[in-house]
Scaffold this active site. Structure first.
Site, PDB file in Angstrom:
ATOM      1  N   LEU A   1      -5.493   9.308   7.685  1.00 29.43           N
ATOM      2  CA  LEU A   1      -6.504   8.603   7.793  1.00 29.43           C
ATOM      3  C   LEU A   1      -6.481   7.084   7.418  1.00 29.43           C
ATOM      4  O   LEU A   1      -6.017   6.800   6.501  1.00 29.43           O
ATOM      5  CB  LEU A   1      -7.656   9.252   6.964  1.00 29.43           C
ATOM      6  CG  LEU A   1      -8.134  10.818   7.452  1.00 29.43           C
ATOM      7  CD1 LEU A   1      -8.966  11.398   6.334  1.00 29.43           C
ATOM      8  CD2 LEU A   1      -9.188  10.625   8.767  1.00 29.43           C
TER       9      LEU A   1
ATOM     10  N   HIS B   1     -10.488   1.214   1.726  1.00 36.12           N
ATOM     11  CA  HIS B   1     -10.386   2.024   2.805  1.00 36.12           C
ATOM     12  C   HIS B   1     -11.698   2.014   3.611  1.00 36.12           C
ATOM     13  O   HIS B   1     -12.566   2.507   3.306  1.00 36.12           O
ATOM     14  CB  HIS B   1     -10.376   3.583   2.185  1.00 36.12           C
ATOM     15  CG  HIS B   1     -10.049   4.586   3.180  1.00 36.12           C
ATOM     16  ND1 HIS B   1      -8.723   5.159   3.466  1.00 36.12           N
ATOM     17  CD2 HIS B   1     -10.909   5.179   4.339  1.00 36.12           C
ATOM     18  CE1 HIS B   1      -8.937   6.230   4.281  1.00 36.12           C
ATOM     19  NE2 HIS B   1     -10.055   5.879   5.024  1.00 36.12           N
TER      20      HIS B   1
ATOM     21  N   ALA C   1      -4.314  14.818   5.452  1.00 36.95           N
ATOM     22  CA  ALA C   1      -4.193  13.530   6.076  1.00 36.95           C
ATOM     23  C   ALA C   1      -2.884  12.891   5.041  1.00 36.95           C
ATOM     24  O   ALA C   1      -2.993  12.698   4.025  1.00 36.95           O
ATOM     25  CB  ALA C   1      -5.176  12.770   6.088  1.00 36.95           C
TER      26      ALA C   1
ATOM     27  N   HIS D   1       0.778  -1.077  -0.020  1.00 37.21           N
ATOM     28  CA  HIS D   1       0.129  -0.039  -0.101  1.00 37.21           C
ATOM     29  C   HIS D   1       0.938   1.135   0.100  1.00 37.21           C
ATOM     30  O   HIS D   1       1.397   1.808   0.973  1.00 37.21           O
ATOM     31  CB  HIS D   1      -0.840   0.133   1.113  1.00 37.21           C
ATOM     32  CG  HIS D   1      -1.833   1.046   1.237  1.00 37.21           C
ATOM     33  ND1 HIS D   1      -3.109   0.663   1.503  1.00 37.21           N
ATOM     34  CD2 HIS D   1      -1.763   2.431   0.909  1.00 37.21           C
ATOM     35  CE1 HIS D   1      -4.019   2.121   1.389  1.00 37.21           C
ATOM     36  NE2 HIS D   1      -2.991   3.120   1.123  1.00 37.21           N
TER      37      HIS D   1
ATOM     38  N   HIS E   1       2.857  14.678   1.716  1.00 38.21           N
ATOM     39  CA  HIS E   1       2.343  15.917   1.123  1.00 38.21           C
ATOM     40  C   HIS E   1       3.491  16.970   1.586  1.00 38.21           C
ATOM     41  O   HIS E   1       4.360  16.963   2.545  1.00 38.21           O
ATOM     42  CB  HIS E   1       1.042  16.307   2.259  1.00 38.21           C
ATOM     43  CG  HIS E   1      -0.014  15.291   1.995  1.00 38.21           C
ATOM     44  ND1 HIS E   1      -1.065  15.548   0.966  1.00 38.21           N
ATOM     45  CD2 HIS E   1      -0.276  14.231   2.363  1.00 38.21           C
ATOM     46  CE1 HIS E   1      -1.875  14.672   1.054  1.00 38.21           C
ATOM     47  NE2 HIS E   1      -1.694  13.896   1.926  1.00 38.21           N
TER      48      HIS E   1
ATOM     49  N   ASP F   1       1.255   2.840   3.368  1.00 42.36           N
ATOM     50  CA  ASP F   1       0.575   3.964   3.362  1.00 42.36           C
ATOM     51  C   ASP F   1       1.240   5.079   3.085  1.00 42.36           C
ATOM     52  O   ASP F   1       0.796   6.155   3.588  1.00 42.36           O
ATOM     53  CB  ASP F   1      -0.851   3.933   4.306  1.00 42.36           C
ATOM     54  CG  ASP F   1      -1.875   4.926   3.871  1.00 42.36           C
ATOM     55  OD1 ASP F   1      -2.079   5.273   2.739  1.00 42.36           O
ATOM     56  OD2 ASP F   1      -2.701   5.232   4.862  1.00 42.36           O
TER      57      ASP F   1
ATOM     58  N   ASN G   1      -5.268   7.039  -6.019  1.00 44.40           N
ATOM     59  CA  ASN G   1      -5.802   8.145  -5.751  1.00 44.40           C
ATOM     60  C   ASN G   1      -5.249   9.604  -6.304  1.00 44.40           C
ATOM     61  O   ASN G   1      -5.069  10.610  -5.712  1.00 44.40           O
ATOM     62  CB  ASN G   1      -6.436   8.262  -4.388  1.00 44.40           C
ATOM     63  CG  ASN G   1      -4.999   8.429  -3.606  1.00 44.40           C
ATOM     64  OD1 ASN G   1      -3.946   8.153  -3.881  1.00 44.40           O
ATOM     65  ND2 ASN G   1      -5.434   9.255  -2.133  1.00 44.40           N
TER      66      ASN G   1
ATOM     67  N   LYS H   1      -9.349  -0.619  -5.981  1.00 45.86           N
ATOM     68  CA  LYS H   1      -9.491   0.178  -4.509  1.00 45.86           C
ATOM     69  C   LYS H   1     -10.780   0.842  -4.568  1.00 45.86           C
ATOM     70  O   LYS H   1     -11.258   1.498  -5.203  1.00 45.86           O
ATOM     71  CB  LYS H   1      -8.340   1.095  -4.480  1.00 45.86           C
ATOM     72  CG  LYS H   1      -8.380   1.971  -3.118  1.00 45.86           C
ATOM     73  CD  LYS H   1      -7.903   1.278  -2.105  1.00 45.86           C
ATOM     74  CE  LYS H   1      -7.805   2.103  -0.794  1.00 45.86           C
ATOM     75  NZ  LYS H   1      -6.692   2.980  -0.471  1.00 45.86           N
TER      76      LYS H   1
ATOM     77  N   HIS I   1      -4.732  -0.535   5.817  1.00 50.78           N
ATOM     78  CA  HIS I   1      -4.296   0.249   7.042  1.00 50.78           C
ATOM     79  C   HIS I   1      -5.147   0.334   8.290  1.00 50.78           C
ATOM     80  O   HIS I   1      -5.625   1.285   8.557  1.00 50.78           O
ATOM     81  CB  HIS I   1      -3.990   1.891   6.622  1.00 50.78           C
ATOM     82  CG  HIS I   1      -4.970   2.594   5.817  1.00 50.78           C
ATOM     83  ND1 HIS I   1      -6.377   2.289   5.814  1.00 50.78           N
ATOM     84  CD2 HIS I   1      -5.122   2.875   4.362  1.00 50.78           C
ATOM     85  CE1 HIS I   1      -7.041   3.039   4.997  1.00 50.78           C
ATOM     86  NE2 HIS I   1      -6.270   3.266   3.930  1.00 50.78           N
TER      87      HIS I   1
ATOM     88  N   HIS J   1       1.643   5.218  -1.593  1.00 52.70           N
ATOM     89  CA  HIS J   1       1.192   6.554  -2.512  1.00 52.70           C
ATOM     90  C   HIS J   1       2.441   7.195  -3.001  1.00 52.70           C
ATOM     91  O   HIS J   1       3.451   7.597  -2.135  1.00 52.70           O
ATOM     92  CB  HIS J   1       0.257   7.495  -1.570  1.00 52.70           C
ATOM     93  CG  HIS J   1      -0.883   7.118  -1.207  1.00 52.70           C
ATOM     94  ND1 HIS J   1      -2.144   7.224  -1.717  1.00 52.70           N
ATOM     95  CD2 HIS J   1      -1.270   6.306  -0.078  1.00 52.70           C
ATOM     96  CE1 HIS J   1      -3.026   6.849  -0.943  1.00 52.70           C
ATOM     97  NE2 HIS J   1      -2.498   6.031   0.135  1.00 52.70           N
ATOM     98  N   LEU J   2       2.412   7.227  -4.418  1.00 51.63           N
ATOM     99  CA  LEU J   2       3.687   7.573  -5.015  1.00 51.63           C
ATOM    100  C   LEU J   2       3.421   9.026  -5.525  1.00 51.63           C
ATOM    101  O   LEU J   2       4.343   9.867  -6.102  1.00 51.63           O
ATOM    102  CB  LEU J   2       4.116   6.832  -6.076  1.00 51.63           C
ATOM    103  CG  LEU J   2       5.045   5.521  -5.643  1.00 51.63           C
ATOM    104  CD1 LEU J   2       5.481   4.934  -7.046  1.00 51.63           C
ATOM    105  CD2 LEU J   2       6.399   6.136  -4.807  1.00 51.63           C
TER     106      LEU J   2
HETATM  107  O1  DOR Z   1      -3.821   9.422   5.505  1.00 45.28           O
HETATM  108  C1  DOR Z   1      -4.073   9.269   4.296  1.00 45.28           C
HETATM  109  N1  DOR Z   1      -3.354   9.782   3.146  1.00 45.28           N
HETATM  110  N2  DOR Z   1      -4.763   8.414   4.220  1.00 45.28           N
HETATM  111  C2  DOR Z   1      -5.510   7.923   3.104  1.00 45.28           C
HETATM  112  O2  DOR Z   1      -6.228   7.056   2.947  1.00 45.28           O
HETATM  113  C3  DOR Z   1      -4.867   8.627   1.927  1.00 45.28           C
HETATM  114  C4  DOR Z   1      -3.654   9.252   2.016  1.00 45.28           C
HETATM  115  C5  DOR Z   1      -3.240  10.202   0.936  1.00 45.28           C
HETATM  116  O3  DOR Z   1      -3.266   9.998  -0.091  1.00 45.28           O
HETATM  117  O4  DOR Z   1      -2.630  11.426   1.271  1.00 45.28           O
HETATM  118 ZN    ZN Z   2      -3.617   4.949   1.296  1.00 45.19          ZN
END
Ligand code: DOR
Ligand code: ZN
Length: 345
Positions: free
Chosen positions: A219, A136, A264, A13, A252, A248, A41, A99, A174, A15-16
């Site tokens: 989250l 999720h 988040a 899991h 950011h 996860d 996402n 997803k 997660h 996020h790139l």
């Molecule tokens: O904390 C999170 N950040 N939870 C998620 O489900 C998405 C992720 C994000 O893409 O930043």
């Molecule tokens: Zn995630």
């Protein structure tokens, strides 16, 4: 020096992001992991196979030629995802899962599912093709307390989904509660869960005591130490093949987290394996790390285990305060703090 040799892990899991943001973080995961399941996402989200292959190729192009890291792509489920889209996805070697984001649950989830029954034709086909559904697991109702949203999702939505699609492969992503650990443990073996390093190493006190710490905000949100964090540690270190590594890691920009309405996500790709080692060693269970990190996820997805090995050395090092991120900065999990395990180059 104490050393642990492990089969190279995978991140189930991750996020790139895309563009310059992706280019600034992808090598960290590629150094640590053999493969990673890449979350869809983006804005706009990856909703079809053509987009997934394009995104896959963009990631591979950003890696050094000699890298053997493989991104495993995921489609973003919407109310409109068709059965034919699932057939096409299951025929593409790049795509490995779909997803489910309940609409509004988290970052870039606006196009997520608003009415689960409208996705049933797609889920039916996934069950038939053996394509895993990654969830999720939080409700989004305004009147449900943010700390209860995972449990209410399990009670109201997931229990029914598992009954209606008894052989659908599901990964509850997660997980953050004892309720989720208990639910997954009691299900058949087609239901599994990922656990992040931040939910193993932190609880809501880390985020809220002594001032609000936005870099701990993610989250599903961090929960209480007892019973939730403790249940996650027990599950991850139990040796049960139902629980496996999924960071996860969600980068950011610093200023978007340190804001009056901070977003988040916890970034952990810089030291994912070391962070898990810290948690497992802290529980006196370092010998259980390899199954969790390197075997159980691959077995669940029906993919071969990695052949390569990595070495963790017991040595103290300090995590940097920030890393470059798309012309700006990202603050990593455990910024400025010491870890006692380090991956050797
Ligand atoms: O904390 C999170 N950040 N939870 C998620 O489900 C998405 C992720 C994000 O893409 O930043
Ligand atoms: Zn995630």
């Amino acid at each position: 020096m104490e050393k642990v040799i492990l089969t190279k892990p995978d991140d189930w899991h991750l996020h790139l992001r895309d563009g310059e943001a992706m280019k600034s973080v992808v090598r960290m995961s590629a150094f640590q992991m053999g493969r990673a399941v890449i979350m869809p996402n983006l804005s706009p989200p990856i909703t079809n196979t053509k987009q997934a292959i394009k995104y896959h190729n963009e990631i591979v192009r950003a890696l050094p030629k000699e890298s053997r890291f493989r991104p495993l792509m995921v489609l973003y489920l919407t109310d409109k995802t068709t059965k034919n889209e699932i057939i096409e996805a299951s025929e593409a070697q790049e795509v490995h899962a779909v997803k489910l984001y309940p609409a509004g649950a988290t970052t870039n989830s606006d196009s997520g599912v608003t009415n689960l029954s409208s996705t049933y034709p797609a889920l039916e086909q996934m069950q038939k093709e053996g394509v895993p559904l990654l969830i999720h697991g939080e409700v989004t109702d305004n009147d449900i307390d943010v700390f209860d949203r995972e449990k209410v999702f399990i009670d109201r939505t997931l229990t029914k989904l598992v009954q209606e699609f008894p052989s659908l492969k599901i990964v509850l992503e997660h997980i953050t509660t004892k309720d989720a650990v208990d639910f997954v443990s009691e299900c058949e073996k087609n239901i599994a869960a990922t656990i992040t390093p931040h939910h193993l190493l932190a609880n809501r006190n880390h985020m809220l005591v002594g001032g609000i710490k936005p870099h701990y905000y993610c989250l599903p949100v961090l929960k209480r130490k007892s019973p939730h964090q403790e249940a996650l540690i027990a599950a991850a270190t139990s040796g049960s093949p139902k629980f496996f590594l999924g960071t996860d890691s969600a980068p950011h920009e610093k200023h978007q987290k340190e804001s009056s309405c901070g977003c988040a996500g916890v970034f952990s790709a810089h030291a994912a394996v070391e962070l898990y080692a810290e948690a497992f060693d802290g529980a006196g269970k370092i010998e259980k790390l390899e199954g969790f990190a390197s075997f159980f996820g691959a077995d669940f997805y029906g993919l071969p285990r990695n052949q390569e090995k990595i070495t963790l050395e017991k040595t103290t090092w300090r995590i940097p305060e920030s890393y470059n991120f798309s012309g700006s900065h990202v603050v990593p999990f455990f910024a400025g703090e010491e870890l006692s395990w380090r991956l050797s180059a």
